[in-house]
Scaffold this active site. Structure first.
Site, PDB file in Angstrom:
ATOM      1  N   SER A 256      -6.633   1.675   8.665  1.00 14.86           N
ATOM      2  CA  SER A 256      -6.667   0.388   7.981  1.00 14.86           C
ATOM      3  C   SER A 256      -5.236  -0.055   7.740  1.00 14.86           C
ATOM      4  O   SER A 256      -4.287   0.667   8.031  1.00 14.86           O
ATOM      5  CB  SER A 256      -7.377   0.541   6.639  1.00 14.86           C
ATOM      6  OG  SER A 256      -6.578   1.373   5.812  1.00 14.86           O
ATOM      7  N   LYS A 257      -5.114  -1.228   7.186  1.00 16.29           N
ATOM      8  CA  LYS A 257      -3.794  -1.744   6.871  1.00 16.29           C
ATOM      9  C   LYS A 257      -3.044  -0.768   5.978  1.00 16.29           C
ATOM     10  O   LYS A 257      -1.863  -0.516   6.146  1.00 16.29           O
ATOM     11  CB  LYS A 257      -3.944  -3.087   6.160  1.00 16.29           C
ATOM     12  CG  LYS A 257      -3.382  -4.234   6.984  1.00 16.29           C
ATOM     13  CD  LYS A 257      -3.251  -5.488   6.163  1.00 16.29           C
ATOM     14  CE  LYS A 257      -2.066  -6.294   6.654  1.00 16.29           C
ATOM     15  NZ  LYS A 257      -2.376  -7.385   7.527  1.00 16.29           N
ATOM     16  N   ARG A 258      -3.778  -0.216   5.013  1.00 15.87           N
ATOM     17  CA  ARG A 258      -3.142   0.693   4.054  1.00 15.87           C
ATOM     18  C   ARG A 258      -2.670   1.991   4.703  1.00 15.87           C
ATOM     19  O   ARG A 258      -1.667   2.553   4.334  1.00 15.87           O
ATOM     20  CB  ARG A 258      -4.112   1.011   2.910  1.00 15.87           C
ATOM     21  CG  ARG A 258      -3.850   0.186   1.687  1.00 15.87           C
ATOM     22  CD  ARG A 258      -4.158   0.920   0.392  1.00 15.87           C
ATOM     23  NE  ARG A 258      -4.855   2.188   0.528  1.00 15.87           N
ATOM     24  CZ  ARG A 258      -6.160   2.356   0.312  1.00 15.87           C
ATOM     25  NH1 ARG A 258      -6.894   1.341  -0.040  1.00 15.87           N
ATOM     26  NH2 ARG A 258      -6.702   3.543   0.436  1.00 15.87           N
TER      27      ARG A 258
END
Ligand code: GLU
Length: 493
Positions: A256-258
């Site tokens: 994910s982006k994180r």
């Protein structure tokens, strides 16, 4: 699979829906490396048939990302080539022609179902817990009826999937993957706006552009039976397929982006080197052998082989990227390293620091910095203290922060250093002399160096840690060092 292997031609075919992310660029890297390792060609094709999701700036960002990583293409939107244009939106007649051929062969049909009808159909399927998919209503229309309705009603063109038996994908990475045709669905190939969907455009272009290997992300594997059946229906020879393994975050969940799946160019902005990124991406699913972990683009493009790509997911570990970045920083020659320091200082130091950046300061601090920096965006913060007379601005509490807020201890450390360092004569202001003086404080203060040294860091550099203190004070000089201690004492007192 073919007996006479075709010349190797691979492609990167991004959709311009935003800045390319690292997961996606890995497909470009592997496709490119495969082409280069086999003396083949690598193409860039922009898959811009989804007009709703088109983002104007992304074509520039795609090319910039590739260039940054050193991935070059032999044919593409900017360089042209024998199969131009390389924007799908400029190739519509080719897709329309293929769709017509399929209609003539009875393998595609116009579908006039309205959005409302399709919604009702889906709702009914969901209610009956049946798998979603087009129910084939328009497949039964005669060609005459279809032609007549086409003159007055909007339509899409669907592919008539073979719903019996199985479709087998021969994948270089996964081996044979078998799909039950009964689970397939008559998908849309050509939309009512005349634009193709990915499924059709991909096949027309990979064929017309003579792509020998379709190397793409694992997320496309479930679409493979559609693609294989279109190739069969058109009587065209498919490329060899290679579906690259998923990339998971360190938590073993979808990236994910994180967990690191951000734009490639953000990594550049955050101070990563292209060499580190290439090395890092190369090992997301591939390996050279069972021990090599440091590898440059030269070796990658010599040795990359799809037979060493594994099907199981790769894990995106940012610590590994940081480690590689530090490695490549330490490998830099002096000239490039000094230019890099200068560039990041120009960019990130406060305006109060005089421009152009003093090359002597850069030169003197370069070797020290090389050992300490993992990301280039750390440089400016680490060297800022060398540019002013006083230490860079810092919070009032910073001096005592690492000694549990104890002003008393901080004062003793600052006073102790003032006494010890003032005793060094200008000509003896050397690393060894400074080290001896500061170490000597341990017994006088009855305190470990480790404990009081952050106070001195803050006094001198405005931050509790940084490049090695003794060397830094040499660079700072006796006068500024003592002045900063006096300022710190005044602030504490
Ligand atoms: N346009 C597709 C994407 O961006 C291409 C997939 C492929 O490589 O065929 O994911």
């Amino acid at each position: 699979m073919t007996d006479s292997p075709r010349p190797v031609r691979t492609r990167y075919a991004p959709s311009p829906t935003g800045d390319p992310h690292v997961g996606n660029i890995r497909s470009a890297l592997f496709s490119w490396a495969y082409a280069r390792a086999n003396g083949g060609q690598f193409l860039l094709r922009i898959e811009d048939t989804d007009r709703n999701r088109f983002v104007e700036t992304s074509v520039g960002a795609i090319m910039e990302s590739l260039r940054w990583l050193g991935i070059d293409w032999d044919e593409g939107p900017d360089v042209g080539g024998p199969h131009a244009p390389y924007f799908q939106s400029q190739r519509l007649p080719l897709y329309q022609k293929a769709a017509e051929t399929l209609m003539d062969r009875g393998r595609a049909y116009r579908c006039f179902c309205t959005a409302e009808r399709l919604d009702q159909m889906r709702a009914a399927q969901a209610a009956a817990k049946r798998p979603p998919g087009y129910d084939g209503l328009c497949r039964a229309l005669s060609r005459e009826e279809s032609d007549t309705r086409a003159t007055r009603e909007p339509f899409v063109i669907r592919f008539a999937m073979n719903r019996e038996g199985q479709t087998v994908l021969h994948d270089i990475i996964r081996g044979d993957v078998v799909f039950e045709n009964s689970l397939q669905d008559d998908f849309v190939m050509l939309k009512s706006d005349g634009y193709p969907t990915y499924h059709l455009a991909l096949i027309v272009d990979d064929t017309e552009m003579e792509i020998s290997h379709c190397i793409r992300g694992d997320e496309w594997i479930s679409s493979a039976p559609k693609h294989i059946q279109i190739y069969e229906a058109l009587g065209w020879e498919p490329p060899q397929w290679a579906h690259l393994p998923l990339i998971l975050g360190p938590d073993h969940k979808k990236l994910s982006k994180r967990s690191g799946d951000t734009a490639v160019l953000d990594y550049r902005a955050n101070g990563y080197l292209p060499e580190a990124m290439v090395n890092f991406l190369a090992f997301l699913g591939w390996s050279l052998d069972d021990h090599t972990s440091i590898l440059g683009a030269d070796e990658l493009t010599k040795h990359f082989d799809l037979s060493r790509v594994v099907p199981n997911p790769a894990v995106f570990d940012i610590e590994r990227l940081n480690f590689l970045n530090g490695h490549y920083i330490r490998e830099m020659d002096d000239a490039r390293w000094e230019a890099t320091i200068t560039e990041w200082c120009e960019r990130q130091l406060p305006e109060s620091v005089h421009r152009p950046i003093d090359p002597m300061v850069v030169k003197s601090v370069a070797p020290l910095l090389k050992q300490r920096v993992a990301r280039l965006d750390e440089i400016a913060g680490m060297v800022e203290f060398l540019f002013g007379y006083e230490a860079p601005e810092h919070e009032l509490g910073a001096l005592t922060e690492r000694v549990g807020g104890d002003v008393e201890i901080a004062l003793r450390a600052v006073d102790g250093a003032l006494v010890a360092l003032a005793a060094i004569a200008e000509e003896q202001w050397t690393r060894d002399g400074i080290e001896a003086a500061i170490r000597g404080m341990e017994s006088a203060l009855e305190m470990k160096l480790r404990k009081f040294v952050p106070v001195l860091y803050v006094a001198e550099m405005g931050r509790p840690q940084g490049i090695p203190l003794f060397d830094s004070l040499v660079l700072l000089g006796r006068e500024r060092t003592l002045q900063r201690l006096r300022t710190a004492r005044a602030r504490l007192g």
